[in-house]
Design an enzyme around this catalytic site. Structure first.
Site, PDB file in Angstrom:
ATOM      1  N   ASP A  14     -44.982  13.812 -35.401  1.00  0.00           N
ATOM      2  CA  ASP A  14     -45.965  12.884 -34.827  1.00  0.00           C
ATOM      3  C   ASP A  14     -46.272  11.868 -35.919  1.00  0.00           C
ATOM      4  OD1 ASP A  14     -47.971  11.839 -33.043  1.00  0.00           O
ATOM      5  OD2 ASP A  14     -49.502  12.883 -34.199  1.00  0.00           O
ATOM      6  N   SER A  15     -46.981  10.807 -35.535  1.00  0.00           N
ATOM      7  CA  SER A  15     -47.401   9.833 -36.540  1.00  0.00           C
ATOM      8  C   SER A  15     -48.429  10.443 -37.491  1.00  0.00           C
ATOM      9  CB  SER A  15     -48.023   8.625 -35.834  1.00  0.00           C
ATOM     10  OG  SER A  15     -49.091   9.063 -35.011  1.00  0.00           O
ATOM     11  N   GLY A  47     -49.248   3.712 -32.353  1.00  0.00           N
ATOM     12  CA  GLY A  47     -49.601   3.235 -31.016  1.00  0.00           C
ATOM     13  C   GLY A  47     -49.957   1.775 -30.880  1.00  0.00           C
ATOM     14  N   CYS A  77     -45.391  13.314 -29.906  1.00  0.00           N
ATOM     15  CA  CYS A  77     -46.107  12.042 -29.920  1.00  0.00           C
ATOM     16  C   CYS A  77     -45.708  11.308 -28.646  1.00  0.00           C
ATOM     17  CB  CYS A  77     -45.675  11.247 -31.159  1.00  0.00           C
ATOM     18  SG  CYS A  77     -46.338   9.584 -31.241  1.00  0.00           S
ATOM     19  N   ASN A  78     -46.684  10.967 -27.836  1.00  0.00           N
ATOM     20  CA  ASN A  78     -46.384  10.260 -26.585  1.00  0.00           C
ATOM     21  C   ASN A  78     -45.839   8.864 -26.863  1.00  0.00           C
ATOM     22  OD1 ASN A  78     -47.766  11.881 -24.145  1.00  0.00           O
ATOM     23  ND2 ASN A  78     -48.935  12.173 -26.011  1.00  0.00           N
ATOM     24  N   GLU A 157     -58.507  11.056 -36.467  1.00  0.00           N
ATOM     25  CA  GLU A 157     -57.970  11.213 -37.823  1.00  0.00           C
ATOM     26  C   GLU A 157     -59.111  11.284 -38.846  1.00  0.00           C
ATOM     27  OE1 GLU A 157     -54.664  11.252 -39.269  1.00  0.00           O
ATOM     28  OE2 GLU A 157     -53.807  11.583 -37.288  1.00  0.00           O
ATOM     29  N   CYS A 192     -52.001  11.226 -25.193  1.00  0.00           N
ATOM     30  CA  CYS A 192     -51.824  11.070 -26.643  1.00  0.00           C
ATOM     31  C   CYS A 192     -52.143  12.431 -27.237  1.00  0.00           C
ATOM     32  CB  CYS A 192     -52.770  10.004 -27.185  1.00  0.00           C
ATOM     33  SG  CYS A 192     -52.802   9.953 -29.002  1.00  0.00           S
ATOM     34  N   THR A 193     -51.293  12.899 -28.133  1.00  0.00           N
ATOM     35  CA  THR A 193     -51.453  14.267 -28.637  1.00  0.00           C
ATOM     36  C   THR A 193     -52.661  14.410 -29.574  1.00  0.00           C
ATOM     37  OG1 THR A 193     -49.811  13.794 -30.362  1.00  0.00           O
ATOM     38  CG2 THR A 193     -49.032  14.896 -28.368  1.00  0.00           C
ATOM     39  N   HIS A 194     -53.272  13.297 -29.965  1.00  0.00           N
ATOM     40  CA  HIS A 194     -54.508  13.390 -30.745  1.00  0.00           C
ATOM     41  C   HIS A 194     -55.708  13.782 -29.870  1.00  0.00           C
ATOM     42  CE1 HIS A 194     -52.384  11.219 -33.933  1.00  0.00           C
ATOM     43  NE2 HIS A 194     -53.421  11.411 -34.729  1.00  0.00           N
TER      44      HIS A 194
HETATM   45  N1  DGL Z   1     -50.330  11.073 -31.350  1.00  0.00           N
HETATM   46  C1  DGL Z   1     -49.676   9.881 -30.917  1.00  0.00           C
HETATM   47  C2  DGL Z   1     -49.373   9.921 -29.423  1.00  0.00           C
HETATM   48  O1  DGL Z   1     -49.311  10.988 -28.825  1.00  0.00           O
HETATM   49  C3  DGL Z   1     -50.323   8.554 -31.202  1.00  0.00           C
HETATM   50  C4  DGL Z   1     -50.956   8.281 -32.496  1.00  0.00           C
HETATM   51  C5  DGL Z   1     -50.657   6.895 -33.027  1.00  0.00           C
HETATM   52  O2  DGL Z   1     -51.048   5.871 -32.447  1.00  0.00           O
HETATM   53  O3  DGL Z   1     -49.988   6.875 -34.047  1.00  0.00           O
HETATM   54  O4  DGL Z   1     -49.161   8.899 -28.834  1.00  0.00           O
END
Ligand code: DGL
Length: 275
Positions: A14-15, A47, A77-78, A157, A192-194
């Site tokens: 993921d990012s 994103g 990561c989506n 974050e 979004c996985t966050h």
């Molecule tokens: N966790 C990432 C997702 O699922 C996005 C985070 C980012 O923007 O870097 O899209």
């Protein structure tokens, strides 16, 4: 002696920390598997970037995991799934590469009763339309309301997941969608996985009757099914290894990562790498 393929780790990236929500679901569903996680925190967020940049970053992150030897790649990561799934499948063929959007769309269509689903995600994911397409492929009758929520990733974050400021941000993004109209969505897809760490705050805003779903459990299920079908499940006894890589600041990764992982991480547990 070379390591048997089934004992190689599953590579996950993921990012940043968000993909740890998927890692956690994998560890719960497949405890015996070895898991290798990379959070590309030096270049977070993905994103708000262009598809070309997200594709390039994703290829480099995935390449680092592939170099170490993995039996499967999970794009946790989506945003990267939306911009780069076919690219990574082609680049690393025949390695199996799974994204989180299709499993997430299955979870959302299974949860809705009214057929009205709101999807929230990063700007790039919403603009790419991958969720809207995936949901309509499963059920063309679904009505999808899509909304980018750009401030959610920095909040997560920073470890800000509850309280009045977080709820005010959630209200600002979602208040007009969930306002008790008869046709308000009955399901909120966290694209979004966050976002799963914001679930409590989001539930306050959207109301208790709205089902909030994410792609973590359904992705872990898809991984389990694929590995079982291809006889690649790890047969070793006991819990597998969990190894974390980051591209910046292991101390910060350990601090915020602990919140996502639900277990304490030390900076010494996190390996700093360059891509
Ligand atoms: N966790 C990432 C997702 O699922 C996005 C985070 C980012 O923007 O870097 O899209």
């Amino acid at each position: 002696m070379t390591q048997p393929q089934c004992t190689l780790p599953i590579g996950i990236f993921d990012s940043g920390m968000g993909g740890i929500t998927v890692l956690k679901a994998l560890a719960d569903t497949l405890p015996q598997e070895n898991l290798l996680y990379l959070g590309d925190t030096a270049r977070l967020p993905y994103g708000t970037k262009s598809n070309d940049t997200i594709g390039r970053y994703s290829r480099q992150a995935a390449g680092k995991l592939v170099e170490r030897g993995i039996k499967m790649l999970v794009i946790a990561c989506n945003t990267a799934t939306s911009a780069a799934l076919p690219l990574l499948q082609k680049a690393f063929s025949p390695l199996p590469v799974l994204g989180v959007i299709e499993p997430g769309a299955h979870a959302a269509t299974a949860a809705t009763r009214s057929g009205s689903i709101a999807v929230i995600a990063t700007e790039a994911t919403i603009q790419g339309g991958a969720y809207q397409k995936a949901i309509h492929t499963i059920n063309p009758a679904c009505v999808v309301t899509a909304r980018p929520c750009t401030l959610f990733v920095p909040l997560c974050e920073e470890g800000w997941t509850e309280g009045p400021i977080v709820e005010a941000v959630c209200q600002r993004y979602l208040g007009d969608i969930f306002c008790n109209k008869p046709d308000s969505p009955d399901t909120l897809m966290l694209g979004c996985t966050h976002y799963p760490v914001l679930k409590q705050a989001l539930q306050q805003v959207v109301g208790q009757n709205v089902a909030i779903v994410d792609s973590a459990a359904s992705t872990a299920e898809a991984v389990a099914q694929w590995l079982a079908k291809h006889k690649l499940l790890c047969t070793a006894q006991g819990e597998g290894t969990r190894h974390f890589l980051t591209t910046d600041n292991p101390a910060r990764f350990a601090r915020t990562g602990s919140l996502f992982w639900g277990k304490h991480l030390e900076a010494e547990d996190i390996e700093l790498i360059d891509l």
